[in-house]
Design a protein around this motif. Structure first.
Motif, PDB file in Angstrom:
ATOM      1  N   ALA A 335       7.652  42.932 107.983  1.00 25.15           N
ATOM      2  CA  ALA A 335       7.862  44.373 107.786  1.00 25.15           C
ATOM      3  C   ALA A 335       7.024  45.186 108.764  1.00 25.15           C
ATOM      4  O   ALA A 335       5.914  44.793 109.133  1.00 25.15           O
ATOM      5  N   ARG A 343       7.438  50.694 100.263  1.00 24.65           N
ATOM      6  CA  ARG A 343       8.350  49.554 100.342  1.00 24.65           C
ATOM      7  C   ARG A 343       8.990  49.318  98.968  1.00 24.65           C
ATOM      8  O   ARG A 343       8.425  48.624  98.120  1.00 24.65           O
ATOM      9  N   GLY A 395      11.372  42.132 105.541  1.00 28.33           N
ATOM     10  CA  GLY A 395      11.194  42.893 106.775  1.00 28.33           C
ATOM     11  C   GLY A 395      12.495  43.155 107.504  1.00 28.33           C
ATOM     12  O   GLY A 395      12.594  44.092 108.302  1.00 28.33           O
TER      13      GLY A 395
END
Length: 418
Positions: A335, A343, A395
């Motif tokens: 990420a 997130r 990610g």
């Protein structure tokens, strides 16, 4: 953020003389008074200082206890009892040390979980994280060696079982076990080795802690929003804001610690360890200290062969792998955003990971039979999946929330939200 021009100015002739020859006051001023830290730090960032405090306390109490301890299988158990009854304040020293180990691990687990939640392992802080994991590994080794020293039933049989797992390693397993034991069974040479290592490793840990702090001050402190410092308004001096925050966190932590020391000193221990070690009498359930239970559950979860790897070796590899995977976290997480605050997919998976780790700890205290084994296997699967599946995959598929432009903006947004 870790560099910059020193603002320290000696105010006395002695201070100027010392500053020109050994600038320790300048070092303290630059690193612990005028050092800039993000203005949005919260109390989760107090545990680094708490860990340093607990390490110092463990070393001091450990050195004093060593003065009264006898590393001999015929004397060790009674030496501990003598410390408790005949040494001035010996009971306090021992309870501070034994409960201090538990609270040391409580603080380190919170410290590591905070790092995972706020992405404190991401560039440029990869080495900082690796040094922290090295500290954790040294702590585990030190605690395991220390658990054997009281020479109670759980000490003896815990050492027997854990060292026995090394024999599963092909070619060198038997040699490693004999090196640790000093022979072919847990006996006097084992106790001497473990005492020497338990005394030595904390000083090695202190050295790596210094490297850890050095690395932190070079790259700068991460923060709950995961935003790098962009202007002088994003930071404040370490003293007094961060110092007062850390001091209050430490006081609260010490109050809880003191409650256990004075009112529940044996709560976190195992009752079998108050019986002298007996090689001819095996306890009904052999378990390590509570802070090792999640890894013990992972060790016992592998009850099946994996190709040429038998279940015993598979369990050992899984246990060591559960620690080794922590070293790889900076490269497993793909990420671009650090903090879990922004997130939406990572955050619930993280809290599920925390619950799963606690669940593994409970399973480690249960017998390795029936449904407990199945639950351990499922919990172990999620433990590794979080690191090797969720972190790399999120990610690629996660859409993070918009980040504030600066730390100052994040602080102002929080103030307006109130």
């Amino acid at each position: 953020m870790g560099g910059g021009h020193s603002t320290y100015t000696p105010k006395t002739a002695v201070g100027r003389w010392l500053d020109a020859r050994l600038p320790l006051p300048r070092l303290v001023h630059d690193q612990f008074i005028a050092y800039p830290v993000p203005r949005n730090l919260n109390y989760a960032y107090s545990f680094g200082g708490i860990l340093s405090m607990m390490l110092a306390a463990q070393i001091v109490t450990g050195v004093v206890l060593a003065m009264h301890y006898a590393a001999d299988t015929t004397l060790a158990f009674n030496a501990v009892e003598k410390i408790m009854r005949d040494v001035n304040s010996g009971w306090l020293l021992r309870y501070l040390h034994s409960n201090g180990a538990s609270f040391f691990f409580i603080a380190v687990y919170i410290h590591m979980l905070r790092g995972l939640y706020y992405g404190s392992y991401k560039a440029p802080r990869e080495l900082l994280w690796v040094l922290g994991c090295t500290n954790f590994l040294l702590m585990m080794a030190t605690a395991f060696m220390g658990y054997v020293l009281p020479w109670g039933q759980m000490s003896f049989w815990g050492a027997t079982v854990i060292t026995g797992f090394f024999t599963a390693i092909p070619l060198v397993g038997d040699w490693i076990q004999q090196l640790l034991l000093g022979g072919f069974a847990v006996d006097n040479p084992t106790l001497n080795r473990f005492f020497a290592l338990h005394y030595l490793l904390p000083f090695m840990l202190a050295g790596v802690v210094i490297l850890h702090i050095w690395a932190l001050h070079l790259v700068g402190q991460n923060n709950p929003d995961g935003i790098e410092v962009k202007s002088p308004t994003d930071v404040v001096d370490f003293t007094p804001p961060a110092t007062m925050k850390d001091a209050l966190g430490a006081v609260i932590f010490l109050l809880v610690f003191a409650y256990f020391v004075f009112y529940m000193p044996n709560y976190l221990g195992h009752p079998d360890n108050y019986t002298a070690a007996d090689p001819l009498k095996t306890p009904a359930h052999i378990v390590p200290e509570w802070y090792f239970l999640p890894f013990y559950a992972i060790l016992r979860a592998i009850t099946f062969n994996i190709g040429p790897i038998d279940s015993k070796l598979g369990g050992v590899l899984a246990m060591f792998g559960s620690v080794a995977v922590l070293f790889l976290v900076p490269w497993l997480d793909t990420a671009k955003v650090r903090s879990a605050r922004y997130r939406p997919l990572y955050r619930p998976l993280f809290w599920l990971f925390v619950a799963n780790a606690v669940f593994l700890g409970w399973l480690g205290s249960r017998p390795a039979e029936g449904a407990y084994v199945t639950m351990s296997q499922l919990a172990t699967l999620y433990y590794f999946a979080f690191f090797v599946v969720a972190m790399p995959l999120l990610g690629l598929i996660e859409t993070p929330r918009r980040l504030p432009n600066s730390i100052t903006e994040a602080v102002l947004q929080k103030v307006k939200a109130r």
